[in-house]
Design a protein around this motif. Structure first.
Motif, PDB file in Angstrom:
ATOM      1  N   SER A  85      37.957  13.794  80.491  1.00 36.94           N
ATOM      2  CA  SER A  85      36.785  13.559  79.660  1.00 36.94           C
ATOM      3  C   SER A  85      36.723  12.117  79.184  1.00 36.94           C
ATOM      4  O   SER A  85      37.726  11.574  78.684  1.00 36.94           O
ATOM      5  CB  SER A  85      36.842  14.491  78.434  1.00 36.94           C
ATOM      6  OG  SER A  85      35.732  14.236  77.596  1.00 36.94           O
ATOM      7  N   SER A  94      33.892  16.135  86.970  1.00 39.55           N
ATOM      8  CA  SER A  94      33.246  14.926  86.475  1.00 39.55           C
ATOM      9  C   SER A  94      33.722  14.652  85.058  1.00 39.55           C
ATOM     10  O   SER A  94      33.844  15.593  84.255  1.00 39.55           O
ATOM     11  CB  SER A  94      31.723  15.111  86.440  1.00 39.55           C
ATOM     12  OG  SER A  94      31.118  14.055  85.707  1.00 39.55           O
ATOM     13  N   ASP A 128      34.629  21.547  83.377  1.00 38.73           N
ATOM     14  CA  ASP A 128      34.184  22.482  84.442  1.00 38.73           C
ATOM     15  C   ASP A 128      35.161  22.588  85.602  1.00 38.73           C
ATOM     16  O   ASP A 128      34.861  23.111  86.632  1.00 38.73           O
ATOM     17  CB  ASP A 128      32.784  22.082  84.961  1.00 38.73           C
ATOM     18  CG  ASP A 128      32.868  20.955  85.993  1.00 38.73           C
ATOM     19  OD1 ASP A 128      33.896  20.253  85.991  1.00 38.73           O
ATOM     20  OD2 ASP A 128      31.917  20.763  86.775  1.00 38.73           O
ATOM     21  N   ARG A 169      31.526  16.118  82.397  1.00 36.46           N
ATOM     22  CA  ARG A 169      31.556  17.547  82.019  1.00 36.46           C
ATOM     23  C   ARG A 169      32.978  18.053  82.237  1.00 36.46           C
ATOM     24  O   ARG A 169      33.266  18.991  82.991  1.00 36.46           O
ATOM     25  CB  ARG A 169      30.550  18.385  82.814  1.00 36.46           C
ATOM     26  CG  ARG A 169      30.280  17.968  84.199  1.00 36.46           C
ATOM     27  CD  ARG A 169      29.367  18.851  85.001  1.00 36.46           C
ATOM     28  NE  ARG A 169      29.891  18.942  86.331  1.00 36.46           N
ATOM     29  CZ  ARG A 169      29.704  18.000  87.251  1.00 36.46           C
ATOM     30  NH1 ARG A 169      28.973  16.944  86.983  1.00 36.46           N
ATOM     31  NH2 ARG A 169      30.239  18.129  88.438  1.00 36.46           N
ATOM     32  N   THR A 211      28.509   8.175  79.015  1.00 38.92           N
ATOM     33  CA  THR A 211      27.055   8.385  78.968  1.00 38.92           C
ATOM     34  C   THR A 211      26.395   7.300  78.128  1.00 38.92           C
ATOM     35  O   THR A 211      25.419   6.678  78.561  1.00 38.92           O
ATOM     36  CB  THR A 211      26.756   9.787  78.389  1.00 38.92           C
ATOM     37  OG1 THR A 211      27.388  10.761  79.225  1.00 38.92           O
ATOM     38  CG2 THR A 211      25.262  10.046  78.351  1.00 38.92           C
TER      39      THR A 211
END
Lengths: 103, 103
Positions: free
Chosen positions: B26, A96, A102, A99, B31
């Motif tokens: 990223s 994702s 990960d 994040r 968000t």
């Protein structure tokens, strides 16, 4: 590995909202069974369709949840409200952008 | 109203993992733009397909995110890796069995 399951259910005309009620009814055992997210929705573009987007800790957790009494009851109640056409797909989550570290 | 966007992208054969890298890179602005969840995945059943399941605070938030530089860059980098076939659907979330009281 996190498992995503996305589904569409075509409701019998006029029964969409009743189907939503069964799919959104409280099922306290889901979280303990490994359910991370379970979102039910509708779209003006497809007025008789109910959409479900789920995330689970694993495919096995999702499969196991289908044995939960509350889930079996909801499926039994929902089945006559579904016109037969359903679709969707499932996948294993590999990352994702929220994040990014990960993978 | 929470908005779900689910997509499938058929990668050019052999380019699936490269496409995953762009989709999972990223993107810190997501968000703040209203992205609640953005899960990227694959499936053994469809070896050339990349799946994306997103949740946003609203459809407008999702639409606005497409203007973010980091998103535009990722889309530009990913476009040549996509074979043209893509699918999916979007819906407005109306509830969840995990928070049954919010309908």
């Amino acid at each position: 590995m996190t498992y995503a399951n996305v589904s569409t259910f075509d409701a019998v005309p006029g029964k969409r909202d009743e189907l939503v009620v069964h799919l959104t009814s409280s099922k306290p055992g889901l979280t303990a069974a490994g359910c991370l997210s379970y979102e039910v929705g509708v779209s003006e573009d497809q007025p008789d369709t109910v959409f479900v987007s789920e995330l689970w800790t694993s495919a096995e957790a999702h499969r196991g949840s289908l044995e939960l009494p509350e889930v079996r009851e909801a499926i039994a109640a929902a089945r006559p409200l579904i016109s037969g056409r359903s679709g969707g797909f499932a996948f294993d989550v590999v990352g994702s952008p929220l994040r990014a570290g990960d993978r």
